[in-house]
Design an enzyme around this catalytic site. Structure first.
Site, PDB file in Angstrom:
ATOM      1  N   GLU A 145       0.850  -1.177   0.000  1.00 31.75           N
ATOM      2  CA  GLU A 145       0.000   0.000   0.000  1.00 31.75           C
ATOM      3  C   GLU A 145       0.895   1.239   0.000  1.00 31.75           C
ATOM      4  OE1 GLU A 145      -2.725  -0.269   3.270  1.00 31.75           O
ATOM      5  OE2 GLU A 145      -3.234  -2.351   2.816  1.00 31.75           O
ATOM      6  N   ASP A 150      -4.678   8.815  10.725  1.00 30.16           N
ATOM      7  CA  ASP A 150      -3.327   8.321  10.935  1.00 30.16           C
ATOM      8  C   ASP A 150      -2.765   8.782  12.268  1.00 30.16           C
ATOM      9  OD1 ASP A 150      -3.165   7.019   8.450  1.00 30.16           O
ATOM     10  OD2 ASP A 150      -2.745   8.915   7.451  1.00 30.16           O
TER      11      ASP A 150
END
Length: 263
Positions: free
Chosen positions: A45, A56
């Site tokens: 990814e 995140d």
């Protein structure tokens, strides 16, 4: 059949690795991909850096900030990836782009899909792309480019919603292991196991990968008991921050994950 579908057809205990493009250095992207493939990663990814990555944790946020400072843009990333499928061993590895919707919209969704297809990208993960918006506005564009759009489910996602996501998914479903941001590591709890078991009992038509908080061999193995594999992100990005010996550091991280457990 796409590379993603072929992978899940042939293999279990799938190891997917996330890294932020343009980190630690602007031109490390292809080198990291090649080294991950050599180390045995099944899926990669490639993170698109963004200035406001809400889902995140601090490790990936910092890598994204530094990648942007290094000069990484979507145009630069596609330029780096244009010949990546010609690299040794990369031709059969599943490659995905992962990032937020804003940079894709600024780049242009049609142009984004065309560039991704030209680079041999297999799918995209856009956490803040609502399913209904995808279906109404973008599904045809992504399908025309042969890009599998991967949707996320969390412990708060209702069974009804999960069924809807399963119905409209073609690659796999990204099972977020907890309600926290990425990189929050700890032992997999009984509550998480109950969640994994609930999802497995639904017998979804798409395979599932577990992500968020998977950081080592023990976590990877435990996740693989309840899904077709797992995704490691923040723990790998930490390895990229180490000074000297980038390729060796990557190989040292990947090697234990690919070793078979003793009988």
């Amino acid at each position: 059949m796409s590379r993603i579908q072929e992978l899940f057809k042939k293999k279990r205990d799938i190891l997917s690795i996330y890294f932020t493009a343009g980190f630690p250095k602007l031109d490390d992207t292809v080198l990291i991909i090649k080294t991950l493939v050599q180390g045995g990663a099944d899926m990669i990814e490639i993170g698109i850096p963004f200035s406001d990555p809400l889902a995140d944790g601090p490790v990936i946020q910092e890598s994204s900030e530094l990648a942007l400072k290094n000069g990484m843009t979507l145009s630069k990333l596609f330029d780096q990836l244009k010949d990546v499928r010609k690299e040794a061993g990369v031709s059969e590895t599943s490659l995905l782009l992962m990032g937020y919707l804003n940079p894709v919209l600024q780049f242009g969704v049609t142009r984004f899909c065309e560039k991704a297809k030209a680079c041999g990208i297999d799918g995209v993960i856009i956490p803040d792309l609502p399913l209904d918006v995808y279906l109404e506005e973008y599904k045809e564009l992504f399908q025309k480019a042969g890009l599998k759009v991967i949707f996320l489910i969390t412990p708060q996602t209702s069974d009804e919603r999960i069924r809807l996501i399963d119905k409209h998914s073609e690659g796999f479903i990204y099972l977020v292991s907890s309600a926290s941001t990425t990189g929050v590591k700890g032992q997999i709890s009984e509550e998480q196991i109950a969640y994994f078991t609930r999802i497995r009992s639904m017998k979804l038509s798409n395979p599932v990968l577990i992500g968020f908080g998977i950081a080592d061999k023990a976590g990877f193995n435990k996740a693989c008991e309840y899904a077709e594999g797992a995704i490691i992100g923040s723990a790998f990005v930490k390895v990229l921050r180490l000074e000297n010996g980038l390729t060796e550091n990557i190989k040292k991280f990947i090697s234990p994950l690919r070793q078979k457990m003793p009988l």
